[in-house]
Motif scaffolding. Structure first.
Motif, short mmCIF file in Angstrom:
data_model
loop_
_atom_site.label_atom_id
_atom_site.label_comp_id
_atom_site.label_asym_id
_atom_site.label_seq_id
_atom_site.Cartn_x
_atom_site.Cartn_y
_atom_site.Cartn_z
N SER A 1 1.17 -1.85 0.10
CA SER A 1 0.12 -0.38 0.35
C SER A 1 0.56 1.00 -0.20
CB SER A 1 -0.67 0.50 1.01
OG SER A 1 -1.66 -1.33 0.64
N TYR A 2 0.20 2.45 -0.13
CA TYR A 2 0.98 4.24 -0.73
C TYR A 2 0.07 4.80 0.14
CZ TYR A 2 4.09 0.49 -3.32
OH TYR A 2 5.18 -0.17 -4.01
N MET A 3 0.77 5.66 -0.04
CA MET A 3 -0.53 6.85 0.49
C MET A 3 0.76 8.12 -0.26
SD MET A 3 -0.19 6.25 4.77
CE MET A 3 -0.98 8.00 4.80
N LYS B 1 -3.46 19.86 2.06
CA LYS B 1 -4.43 18.41 2.36
C LYS B 1 -4.66 18.17 3.87
CE LYS B 1 0.27 17.12 3.99
NZ LYS B 1 1.72 15.54 3.75
N LYS B 2 -5.59 17.68 4.03
CA LYS B 2 -6.66 17.51 5.27
C LYS B 2 -6.19 15.77 5.73
CE LYS B 2 -10.08 21.15 5.21
NZ LYS B 2 -11.52 21.33 5.39
N ALA B 3 -5.71 15.23 5.22
CA ALA B 3 -5.76 13.69 5.07
C ALA B 3 -5.13 13.60 4.32
CB ALA B 3 -7.28 13.68 5.20
N VAL B 4 -4.33 12.60 4.16
CA VAL B 4 -4.34 11.74 3.11
C VAL B 4 -4.39 10.45 3.01
CG1 VAL B 4 -1.37 10.66 2.06
CG2 VAL B 4 -1.47 12.79 3.45
N LEU B 5 -4.91 9.81 2.26
CA LEU B 5 -5.60 8.68 1.76
C LEU B 5 -4.33 7.26 1.47
CD1 LEU B 5 -8.46 9.78 -0.09
CD2 LEU B 5 -8.44 9.75 2.31
N VAL B 6 -4.88 6.55 1.99
CA VAL B 6 -4.02 5.31 1.24
C VAL B 6 -4.82 4.47 0.22
CG1 VAL B 6 -3.80 2.82 1.83
CG2 VAL B 6 -4.15 4.58 4.13
N ALA B 7 -3.53 4.51 -0.86
CA ALA B 7 -3.84 3.71 -2.20
C ALA B 7 -3.54 2.10 -1.43
CB ALA B 7 -2.81 4.17 -3.27
N VAL B 8 -4.69 1.43 -1.53
CA VAL B 8 -4.65 -0.04 -1.64
C VAL B 8 -4.39 -1.13 -3.20
CG1 VAL B 8 -5.74 0.06 0.45
CG2 VAL B 8 -7.56 -0.19 -1.86
N PRO B 9 -3.66 -2.11 -2.24
CA PRO B 9 -3.40 -2.12 -4.37
C PRO B 9 -4.96 -3.20 -4.60
CG PRO B 9 -1.95 -4.22 -2.02
CD PRO B 9 -3.10 -2.34 -1.37
N GLY B 10 -4.96 -2.42 -6.10
CA GLY B 10 -6.14 -3.04 -6.60
C GLY B 10 -7.65 -2.32 -6.18
N GLY B 11 -7.30 -1.52 -5.42
CA GLY B 11 -8.65 -0.29 -4.88
C GLY B 11 -8.99 0.50 -5.81
N ALA B 12 -9.55 1.81 -5.30
CA ALA B 12 -9.88 3.55 -6.19
C ALA B 12 -8.78 4.03 -6.23
CB ALA B 12 -11.26 3.12 -5.45
N PRO B 13 -8.90 4.81 -7.50
CA PRO B 13 -7.84 5.55 -7.43
C PRO B 13 -8.04 6.67 -6.50
CG PRO B 13 -8.54 5.25 -9.42
CD PRO B 13 -9.29 4.28 -8.33
N VAL B 14 -7.00 6.76 -5.34
CA VAL B 14 -6.85 8.41 -4.32
C VAL B 14 -6.92 9.24 -5.56
CG1 VAL B 14 -5.50 9.11 -3.38
CG2 VAL B 14 -5.89 6.78 -3.53
N LYS B 15 -7.57 10.72 -5.01
CA LYS B 15 -7.52 11.31 -5.94
C LYS B 15 -7.08 12.68 -5.32
CE LYS B 15 -12.39 10.08 -7.74
NZ LYS B 15 -12.21 8.64 -7.48
N LEU B 16 -6.70 13.35 -5.65
CA LEU B 16 -5.17 14.99 -5.14
C LEU B 16 -6.18 15.95 -6.77
CD1 LEU B 16 -2.03 13.07 -5.52
CD2 LEU B 16 -3.98 13.80 -3.61
N TYR B 17 -5.46 17.07 -6.05
CA TYR B 17 -6.29 18.53 -6.35
C TYR B 17 -5.62 19.13 -6.20
CZ TYR B 17 -10.47 15.45 -5.67
OH TYR B 17 -11.62 14.66 -5.37
#
Length: 316
Positions: A177-179, A187-203
């Motif tokens: 996993s990655y963050m 940024k208010k919170a850093v989301l976890v990019a889990v294996p094969g999961g939904a993409p993390v959206k950044l703005y």
């Protein structure tokens, strides 16, 4: 001289200080200051002409002020596709100082082990290629610019998007996993990019230069991110190739920028309708272009300058 932001920008893409870029001749603002995280305010500007791709959730009119300040309809005249190969000549890329975890980070060394990535016959990867100087509005094609992580490495070390697009970061690893987060954006919170999961959206709420990083202890896991005011750009892969469709015909500038060595090359060309092949060549001289060598030379010069005060030099 740096191509875009934070430091002085190159005339190849033009730049404005303070205000957002007005045309495709203009680069983003000279800082990556991000807008506040408060809810966007409604704009009194007229409704923008044509579709505005909006992955940021901000008012369309606010995005149009940057990418379509003249409130034009999308260009419908003769169009060109610009494609080609970027190569780098000269010295081989030196090794970086990074160390990589054994086992889980199989792709990291290949991606970040050298100052820049070179493919066969000098093909240069991670080069940002842009076409500017034309007349007409070319909108972005998708709401999101996409990038993946695998083996502790981003799929490319340079990323370009048009203001209004968000960034989708997908983890295609099976276990790790990655963050991911966008350094320079609020940024208010850093989301976890889990294996094969939904993409993390950044703005990115302002045009500028950002760094895509990992909150976990992988200091090498980075990508330069450039948020531009126009959509006519691409980033080369390991084959050095790029393709930019939908460009209005006529005289333009085609520029190539490799962030890791901070170098730009450009050509002025006249595009015809249909396919146009424009190859570009960068040069790397390790004695002059290696950032570590430049940093060391600057430190030595500073130290040398400090040893002898000008007022103590004997007059002849």
């Amino acid at each position: 001289m740096s191509w875009l932001l934070v430091v002085p920008c190159v005339a190849a893409l033009g730049c404005q200080n303070g205000a957002a870029p007005a045309t495709n001749d203009a680069k983003p603002t000279t800082s990556a200051q991000a807008a506040g995280s408060a809810a966007p305010q409604t704009s009194a500007a007229p409704a923008p002409k044509g579709p505005i791709l909006n992955g940021l959730g901000r008012p369309d009119a606010d995005i149009a002020k940057v990418v379509n300040p003249k409130n034009e309809a999308p260009y419908e005249g003769p169009k060109a596709t610009v494609r080609g190969t970027v190569r780098i000549k000269g010295d081989a890329p030196p090794a970086t100082s990074f160390t990589f975890p054994a086992g889980k980070c199989g792709e990291a060394a290949a991606t970040y082990g050298k100052l820049f990535r070179v493919g066969l016959e000098g093909a240069a990867a991670d080069v940002l290629v842009a076409v500017t100087g034309y007349s007409g509005l070319v909108p972005a094609r998708e709401e999101a610019a996409k990038i993946t992580i695998h083996g502790c490495a981003f799929s490319r070390r340079t990323m370009a998007l048009t203001y209004g697009q968000r960034i989708d970061v997908a983890n295609i690893d099976k276990i790790e996993s990655y963050m991911p987060y966008l350094d320079g954006a609020p940024k208010k919170a850093v989301l976890v990019a889990v294996p094969g999961g939904a993409p993390v959206k950044l703005y990115a709420f302002e045009p500028g230069h950002y760094m895509l990083r990992d909150e976990l202890p992988n200091p090498f896991l980075t990508a330069d991110v450039y948020v531009l005011a126009y959509a006519t750009h691409a980033v080369t892969g390991l084959d050095g190739q790029y393709e930019i469709p939908g460009v209005p015909v006529g005289e333009v500038r085609v520029s190539a920028f490799l962030p890791s060595i901070d170098k730009v090359v450009e050509q002025r060309v006249t595009l015809k309708e249909g396919d146009n092949t424009i190859d570009l060549n960068l040069e790397f001289d390790a004695k002059k272009d290696d950032p570590e060598v430049r940093k060391k030379a600057a430190a030595e010069k500073k130290a040398a300058d400090g040893k002898v005060s000008p007022d103590k030099v004997e007059k002849k």
